[in-house]
Design a protein around this motif. Sequence first.
Motif, short mmCIF file in Angstrom:
data_model
loop_
_atom_site.label_atom_id
_atom_site.label_comp_id
_atom_site.label_asym_id
_atom_site.label_seq_id
_atom_site.Cartn_x
_atom_site.Cartn_y
_atom_site.Cartn_z
N ASP A 42 0.84 -1.20 0.00
CA ASP A 42 0.00 0.00 0.00
C ASP A 42 0.87 1.24 0.00
OD1 ASP A 42 -1.99 1.84 0.28
OD2 ASP A 42 -2.19 1.53 2.44
N THR A 43 1.76 1.34 0.91
CA THR A 43 2.48 2.60 1.07
C THR A 43 3.98 2.43 1.31
OG1 THR A 43 1.91 2.46 3.40
CG2 THR A 43 0.53 3.87 2.01
N ALA A 44 4.43 1.25 1.42
CA ALA A 44 5.77 1.09 1.94
C ALA A 44 6.84 1.63 1.02
CB ALA A 44 6.03 -0.38 2.23
N GLY A 45 6.68 1.46 -0.26
CA GLY A 45 7.74 1.89 -1.15
C GLY A 45 8.91 0.95 -1.00
N GLU A 46 9.97 1.28 -1.71
CA GLU A 46 11.06 0.31 -1.69
C GLU A 46 11.97 0.48 -0.49
OE1 GLU A 46 14.03 0.86 -4.80
OE2 GLU A 46 12.94 2.65 -5.43
N TYR A 47 11.89 1.59 0.21
CA TYR A 47 12.80 1.79 1.33
C TYR A 47 12.13 1.57 2.69
CZ TYR A 47 15.68 3.96 -2.27
OH TYR A 47 16.40 4.19 -3.39
N TYR A 48 10.89 1.68 2.73
CA TYR A 48 10.25 1.66 4.03
C TYR A 48 9.31 0.49 4.19
CZ TYR A 48 12.13 6.23 4.80
OH TYR A 48 12.99 7.27 4.98
N GLN A 49 9.49 -0.23 5.25
CA GLN A 49 8.59 -1.33 5.56
C GLN A 49 7.36 -0.76 6.25
OE1 GLN A 49 9.24 -4.50 4.60
NE2 GLN A 49 11.04 -3.61 3.60
N ALA A 50 6.30 -1.52 6.17
CA ALA A 50 5.05 -1.05 6.77
C ALA A 50 5.21 -0.75 8.25
CB ALA A 50 3.97 -2.10 6.56
N GLU A 51 6.03 -1.54 8.90
CA GLU A 51 6.19 -1.33 10.33
C GLU A 51 6.85 0.02 10.62
OE1 GLU A 51 8.21 -3.50 14.18
OE2 GLU A 51 8.14 -4.53 12.27
N LEU A 52 7.81 0.36 9.81
CA LEU A 52 8.48 1.63 10.00
C LEU A 52 7.52 2.78 9.71
CD1 LEU A 52 10.86 3.43 10.53
CD2 LEU A 52 11.63 3.05 8.19
N LEU A 53 6.73 2.60 8.68
CA LEU A 53 5.73 3.62 8.38
C LEU A 53 4.83 3.84 9.59
CD1 LEU A 53 4.22 3.07 4.81
CD2 LEU A 53 5.42 5.06 5.69
N GLN A 54 4.43 2.73 10.15
CA GLN A 54 3.54 2.82 11.30
C GLN A 54 4.21 3.57 12.45
OE1 GLN A 54 0.56 1.97 11.01
NE2 GLN A 54 -0.16 2.26 13.10
N GLN A 55 5.50 3.34 12.60
CA GLN A 55 6.24 4.03 13.66
C GLN A 55 6.29 5.53 13.38
OE1 GLN A 55 7.10 2.72 16.36
NE2 GLN A 55 7.06 0.52 15.94
N VAL A 56 6.49 5.86 12.13
CA VAL A 56 6.54 7.29 11.78
C VAL A 56 5.19 7.94 12.03
CG1 VAL A 56 6.83 8.95 9.90
CG2 VAL A 56 8.38 7.00 10.09
N TYR A 57 4.13 7.28 11.56
CA TYR A 57 2.79 7.83 11.76
C TYR A 57 2.49 7.98 13.25
CZ TYR A 57 1.90 6.75 6.83
OH TYR A 57 1.95 6.69 5.46
N ALA B 215 4.65 8.27 15.73
CA ALA B 215 5.45 9.35 16.32
C ALA B 215 4.88 10.71 15.95
CB ALA B 215 6.90 9.23 15.86
N MET B 216 4.46 10.84 14.72
CA MET B 216 3.87 12.11 14.29
C MET B 216 2.57 12.39 15.06
SD MET B 216 5.36 13.96 11.85
CE MET B 216 4.16 14.68 10.73
N ALA B 217 1.78 11.36 15.19
CA ALA B 217 0.48 11.55 15.84
C ALA B 217 0.63 11.93 17.31
CB ALA B 217 -0.36 10.29 15.71
N LYS B 218 1.75 11.53 17.90
CA LYS B 218 1.94 11.83 19.32
C LYS B 218 2.54 13.22 19.56
CE LYS B 218 2.16 7.06 20.78
NZ LYS B 218 3.00 5.87 20.89
N LEU B 219 2.93 13.87 18.50
CA LEU B 219 3.43 15.24 18.67
C LEU B 219 2.29 16.16 19.09
CD1 LEU B 219 5.63 15.87 15.48
CD2 LEU B 219 6.44 15.57 17.84
N ASN C 61 11.74 3.45 19.32
CA ASN C 61 10.85 2.41 18.78
C ASN C 61 11.46 1.56 17.69
OD1 ASN C 61 8.89 3.31 20.51
ND2 ASN C 61 7.93 4.65 19.01
N CYS C 62 12.32 2.15 16.94
CA CYS C 62 12.90 1.35 15.84
C CYS C 62 14.36 1.73 15.64
CB CYS C 62 12.09 1.53 14.56
SG CYS C 62 11.63 3.21 14.19
#
Lengths: 236, 185
Positions: free
Chosen positions: B98-113, B115-119, B169-170
């Motif tokens: 869906d969104t991972a792209g070639e560099y980012y795994q879904a789990e990392l995406l989730q971590q970014v989202y 972290a952003m949401a907790k700001l 987290n990662c």
Amino acid sequence: MSEAKNVSDEQINALIDNQLAADERARLLKLAENDSALAQRIAARRHLKEMISSAYLKREPRQERAVVAGTRMKWPSMAAAMALFTIGVVSGITGHLTYVSLEDKTNIEQIAMLKAAPDKMILQIDSHDPKRMQSALRDAEEILRKSRDKNERVQLEVIANATGLKMLDRQSPYRDKIARLSSENSNVKFLACGAGMQKMRNKGQPVNLMSDAIVVTSVRDQVARRLNEGWSYLRE
Amino acid sequence: MTIFNWPFGQEAKNREYFLSQRKRMYRVAYSWCHNDALADDLVQEALLRAYKYGQKLRDIKALDGWLFRILKNCWHDELKRRREMQDIDTVPVFATDDTAGEYYQAELLQQVYSAMAKLPEAQREVVSLVDVAELSYEQVASALEIPVGTVMSRLNRARTSLRERLEKNCQETVATIIPFGVEHE
């Protein structure tokens, strides 16, 4: 190197965000070349920035594909698209058509392609807010006047639902204005949502319609029918 | 029979510009709310307002800040209505394709989202406008109606928090050793 240590995180941010003047940028880069700690701080910030931007880069709006001429759209999308189209033109004329609420995800790019002549319009009022009811009637009046001035005959339906039905009540303060619009313009109809009237009755707030109003099954059915027939949709 | 004319000239240019910004606005809206449907609605609403009020604007350079200010206002209106953010734990994990792209795994995406949401809201708005919308500090200041200095301080606090959270987290991903020679012009 103390000068490198004195570089603040804000300066590093400004560097990676391309917000520094050329000379300041060059100065920081020169410092980083000779100071691995500063270089790593810059790299870490840049990496973080890229992580954030990459994380959202591939997110796409849930839009539908552009509509090919002759393809039928789902009615809410079409309603929204037509509403968006018409608000751009009608608001410029009347000056007081207010926000169009959308309940469906619309491919807004479609609107730019819509060229349908809005000579048939259905205008919905769903609130008893006096400002909105007045605005609806002003818009209706203006649309009719413009078409009359241009010797063009627009077909207009003003449909009321929910508490907007109060506009069509016999006790409505707008009764005389609606009666006048109806008598002067055979091309305008005032419609009442039958489903909405039933709900009002169930709530113990029955609406006694004025004689100029016509009851239709429901606002949804009526709008869907008109949109399928090529009408434009407006919402006050 | 046509009784109304399609806009032309400056209005048409502005309209075209607004439409061209839809994806960009969506990404920013998504980074604020982490909800597909809501992000769509916010952008739609912002574009409607832009259509209504922005037809006559002539300074194309100012349009970006203005457009994102509208988006911010829509978002703030929504926050007022809801008075609470979506619990980030309920944000779905996205499939890799869906969104991972070639560099980012879904789990990392989730971590970014996450972290952003907790700001804090104010910090998230700034970092989104800088990193996702790629606005200049001045444009962000204009969009959020705050001084440039405040933009810089919020951005710094946001990035510091993000790094701390993501490292925690990662670690294996964020703490990747970056090759020396950070500036590749």
